[in-house]
Scaffold this active site. Structure first.
Site, short mmCIF file in Angstrom:
data_model
loop_
_atom_site.label_atom_id
_atom_site.label_comp_id
_atom_site.label_asym_id
_atom_site.label_seq_id
_atom_site.Cartn_x
_atom_site.Cartn_y
_atom_site.Cartn_z
N CYS A 28 -5.89 3.79 -6.82
CA CYS A 28 -4.95 3.08 -7.30
C CYS A 28 -3.76 2.72 -8.54
CB CYS A 28 -4.42 1.88 -6.77
SG CYS A 28 -5.37 1.00 -7.52
N THR B 37 3.57 1.04 -1.45
CA THR B 37 5.08 1.13 -1.91
C THR B 37 5.40 0.40 -0.74
OG1 THR B 37 4.39 0.87 -4.32
CG2 THR B 37 6.99 0.20 -3.48
N LYS C 84 -7.82 -6.66 7.85
CA LYS C 84 -7.82 -5.75 8.93
C LYS C 84 -8.39 -3.82 8.26
CE LYS C 84 -4.39 -2.85 9.81
NZ LYS C 84 -5.20 -1.47 9.54
N PRO C 85 -9.13 -3.72 8.10
CA PRO C 85 -9.38 -2.30 6.96
C PRO C 85 -8.20 -1.26 7.83
CG PRO C 85 -11.49 -2.41 8.97
CD PRO C 85 -10.73 -3.69 9.58
N GLU D 91 -0.30 -5.70 -3.08
CA GLU D 91 -1.40 -4.72 -4.15
C GLU D 91 -0.98 -3.12 -4.30
OE1 GLU D 91 -3.48 -4.89 -7.21
OE2 GLU D 91 -3.48 -7.44 -7.10
N GLU E 73 3.24 9.09 -5.75
CA GLU E 73 1.91 9.27 -5.88
C GLU E 73 1.59 10.30 -5.08
OE1 GLU E 73 0.05 5.57 -4.49
OE2 GLU E 73 -0.97 5.20 -5.71
P1 NAP Z 1 -0.71 2.17 3.87
O1 NAP Z 1 -0.61 3.24 4.78
O2 NAP Z 1 0.49 1.84 3.54
O3 NAP Z 1 -2.04 1.11 4.28
C1 NAP Z 1 -2.85 -0.03 4.17
C2 NAP Z 1 -3.06 -0.78 5.29
O4 NAP Z 1 -1.65 -0.92 6.25
C3 NAP Z 1 -3.52 0.37 5.88
O5 NAP Z 1 -4.39 -0.58 6.33
C4 NAP Z 1 -2.70 0.47 7.19
O6 NAP Z 1 -3.10 0.72 8.57
C5 NAP Z 1 -1.48 -0.18 7.21
N1 NAP Z 1 -0.31 -0.58 7.38
C6 NAP Z 1 0.43 0.16 7.66
N2 NAP Z 1 1.39 0.24 8.62
C7 NAP Z 1 1.47 -0.95 8.60
C8 NAP Z 1 2.79 -1.88 8.95
N3 NAP Z 1 4.14 -1.53 9.87
N4 NAP Z 1 2.74 -3.74 8.89
C9 NAP Z 1 1.11 -3.96 8.30
N5 NAP Z 1 0.86 -3.05 8.44
C10 NAP Z 1 0.41 -2.08 7.95
O7 NAP Z 1 -1.72 3.02 2.24
P2 NAP Z 1 -3.39 3.75 2.33
O8 NAP Z 1 -2.46 5.04 2.94
O9 NAP Z 1 -3.99 3.14 3.56
O10 NAP Z 1 -3.40 3.65 1.02
C11 NAP Z 1 -3.34 4.33 -0.43
C12 NAP Z 1 -2.23 3.22 -1.22
O11 NAP Z 1 -2.88 1.80 -1.55
C13 NAP Z 1 -1.65 3.84 -2.22
O12 NAP Z 1 -0.61 3.87 -2.41
C14 NAP Z 1 -3.08 3.05 -3.34
O13 NAP Z 1 -2.01 2.87 -4.52
C15 NAP Z 1 -3.21 2.42 -2.61
N6 NAP Z 1 -4.04 1.04 -3.21
C16 NAP Z 1 -3.51 0.36 -3.69
C17 NAP Z 1 -4.57 -0.75 -4.63
C18 NAP Z 1 -4.06 -1.69 -5.77
O14 NAP Z 1 -4.99 -2.56 -5.90
N7 NAP Z 1 -2.29 -1.87 -6.17
C19 NAP Z 1 -6.04 -0.45 -4.12
C20 NAP Z 1 -5.88 0.61 -3.27
C21 NAP Z 1 -4.86 1.43 -3.08
P3 NAP Z 1 -3.75 1.68 8.96
O15 NAP Z 1 -4.14 2.92 8.56
O16 NAP Z 1 -4.81 1.21 9.85
O17 NAP Z 1 -2.55 2.23 9.68
#
Ligand code: NAP
Length: 485
Positions: free
Chosen positions: A285, A230, A177-178, A251, A385
């Site tokens: 990240c 997180t 899922k993107p 991650e 962050e």
């Molecule tokens: P996010 O809001 O946590 O979302 C990540 C993914 O999870 C999205 O596909 C999102 O779907 C999905 N999601 C949201 N709620 C969910 C739930 N209750 N159950 C299952 N999946 C759910 O994070 P983001 O804003 O997309 O990304 C930014 C974060 O990613 C930052 O904290 C960054 O540090 C982290 N990151 C970490 C790494 C690493 O390698 N450690 C790499 C890149 C990014 P939708 O967006 O489609 O709603």
């Protein structure tokens, strides 16, 4: 008629979502509508994708020789490379990241498929020499079955490759899922997947958090690799625990320190810090978002960094993300932009603004590269962050103080250390709490080494041999060789 695919990709076909639900995405450059018809997978859709993946695992793919899997993966890698720029443009359109950055992401994705293709036929077990009791033991590493991944939006291609490539090399099947902020590039890979892999081997289920939740809670998905915040990581773990105890790797976010000692090459430290703060508009990240500089060189460092940021702000490095000359585009969407601006206000109230701190231009969600100094470590801008082109710079007197300040965070994803002293570099890297550390550089993950965090940045690794092992389970077989008595 849209010139890109908006449907789900299940069993090698693009299909409308049975849920009848759609996602909407806007272009952060001008707020124009990109599409309001992006299929969003509901329960029946996720079930269909899992069924396809399960059938493929039980069928051809599960029985395919590793060398054949590897050949297909390399073919896929070549196809991604060929289309990298075209597909990257779709992600740029929805989340504003510079085309060069996103195209590089598809290059990394291709490299990951090549790298893991090379490991597909090198999956070995161990043998334990039998004791007098006659128990001969061997271990074999086996695929898990239906594996899955959920990705953030910042570098969709890399996050997909980090998960899908080792999953396939290990002999599993996969659904992904993107993020709803950047689904189009990953979806476009469907057409390439169809040309190379048997039906059901890779399935793409768009959707928002609800779809992700359905995956994390699914009883027939055996493993889930998650990249994101997180907060969402905790939910994934909870859903996994409450369903079938599927394997989870996380991650998560970071607030990575960069520690610059007075014996460092200052120009290099400035140049690499700029890269580490501004790459992908600060939406990385592992970005070096907290910089700690030894007091004796702090004025010079801040001056150098501020000059660099001002040059970026006034030049053509920031602007239209579809241009190859652009390195910094707008923030991904309104919600993310508002969060960045909210934290900038916290920085202004609690610290001292050096440069930036404002919206750039009237149109588009652009933020001027921003530096704060003298922000207390308890401030939200230091602890949370930002995920934008914003850095806080702090000063320290001694090595011990630097290490203590660097570790004063719940995160532990990445770090940088700048020094000309090898013994100091080794001493400090040993004490900094992070999964990955760069010396005299900014950390940029490659396919050949594991990447991942400690503390609340998650667990599990992507990349390298460890990344493959995440997708294998070990079976121990005990054979009694004393059968003559
Ligand atoms: P996010 O809001 O946590 O979302 C990540 C993914 O999870 C999205 O596909 C999102 O779907 C999905 N999601 C949201 N709620 C969910 C739930 N209750 N159950 C299952 N999946 C759910 O994070 P983001 O804003 O997309 O990304 C930014 C974060 O990613 C930052 O904290 C960054 O540090 C982290 N990151 C970490 C790494 C690493 O390698 N450690 C790499 C890149 C990014 P939708 O967006 O489609 O709603």
């Amino acid at each position: 008629m849209a010139s890109f695919e908006t449907r789900l990709f299940i069993n090698n076909e693009f299909v409308d979502a049975k849920s009848g639900e759609y996602l909407t995405v806007y272009n952060p450059v001008d707020d124009s509508l990109v599409s309001d018809k992006i299929s969003s997978a509901g329960e029946a859709d996720v079930d269909a994708a899992v069924a396809a993946a399960k059938a493929a695992f039980k069928g051809d793919w599960g029985k395919t020789d590793p060398t054949v899997r590897a050949k297909k993966m390399r073919q896929f890698a070549d196809m991604i490379r060929e289309k990298a720029e075209e597909i990257a443009g779709l992600d740029t359109k929805t989340m504003g990241s510079a085309i060069g950055t996103q195209a590089m992401g598809y290059g990394v994705c291709a490299d990951l498929f090549d790298y893991y293709a090379g490991l597909a036929d090198k999956i070995h077990g161990e043998t334990s020499y039998p004791t007098s009791a006659g128990k001969y033991k061997i271990t074999q590493r086996e695929p898990i079955g239906v594996c899955s991944g959920i990705g953030a939006w910042n570098v969709s291609a890399v996050l997909f490759g980090w998960k899908a490539a080792p999953a396939l090399a290990a002999g599993n099947t996969f659904l992904y899922k993107p993020s709803e902020k950047a689904p189009l590039g990953t979806l476009a890979l469907g057409a390439l997947i169809k040309e190379v892999f048997p039906p059901g081997v890779i399935n793409i289920v768009n959707g928002g958090g609800k779809t992700g939740q359905l995956m994390a809670a699914h009883m027939e998905i055996r493993q889930i690799a998650f990249t994101g915040s997180t907060a969402t990581g905790r939910k994934i773990q909870e859903h996994a625990a409450k369903s079938n105890l599927k394997r989870v790797s996380l991650e998560l976010g970071g607030k990575s320190p960069s520690v610059i000692f007075e014996d460092a090459n200052l120009n290099l430290a400035v140049e690499k810090s700029m890269e580490g703060i501004l790459a992908n508009t600060g939406q990385i990240c592992a970005m070096a978002s907290r910089v700690f500089v030894q007091e004796s060189i702090s004025d010079k460092f801040i001056e150098g960094l501020a000059d660099g940021f001002k040059k970026v702000s006034s030049g053509d490095a920031i602007g239209d993300p579809t241009l190859k000359t652009t390195h910094i585009g707008p923030i991904a969407d309104k919600k993310q932009y508002e969060r960045v601006m909210e934290l900038i206000e916290v920085g202004k109230a609690e610290g001292k603004l050096v440069t930036g701190g404002v919206r750039r231009g009237k149109d588009g969600l652009y933020v001027e590269p921003t530096i704060f100094k003298q922000t207390p470590n308890t401030s939200r801008i230091v602890q949370e962050e930002v995920f934008g082109p914003v850095v806080t710079v702090h000063t320290f007197k001694t090595e011990e103080e630097a290490i203590e300040m660097a570790n004063d965070t719940v995160f532990g994803l990445s770090a940088c250390v700048y020094t000309e002293s090898i013994s100091r570099a080794l001493r400090v890297t040993r004490q900094i709490e992070a999964g990955t550390i760069a010396v005299n550089d900014w950390y940029f993950p490659g396919p050949d080494t594991p990447f991942g965090g400690i503390k609340q940045s998650g667990y599990g690794r992507e990349g390298g041999l460890e990344g493959l092992i995440e997708y294998l389970q070990t079976k121990t077989i005990q054979i009694n060789i004393n059968t003559t008595t």
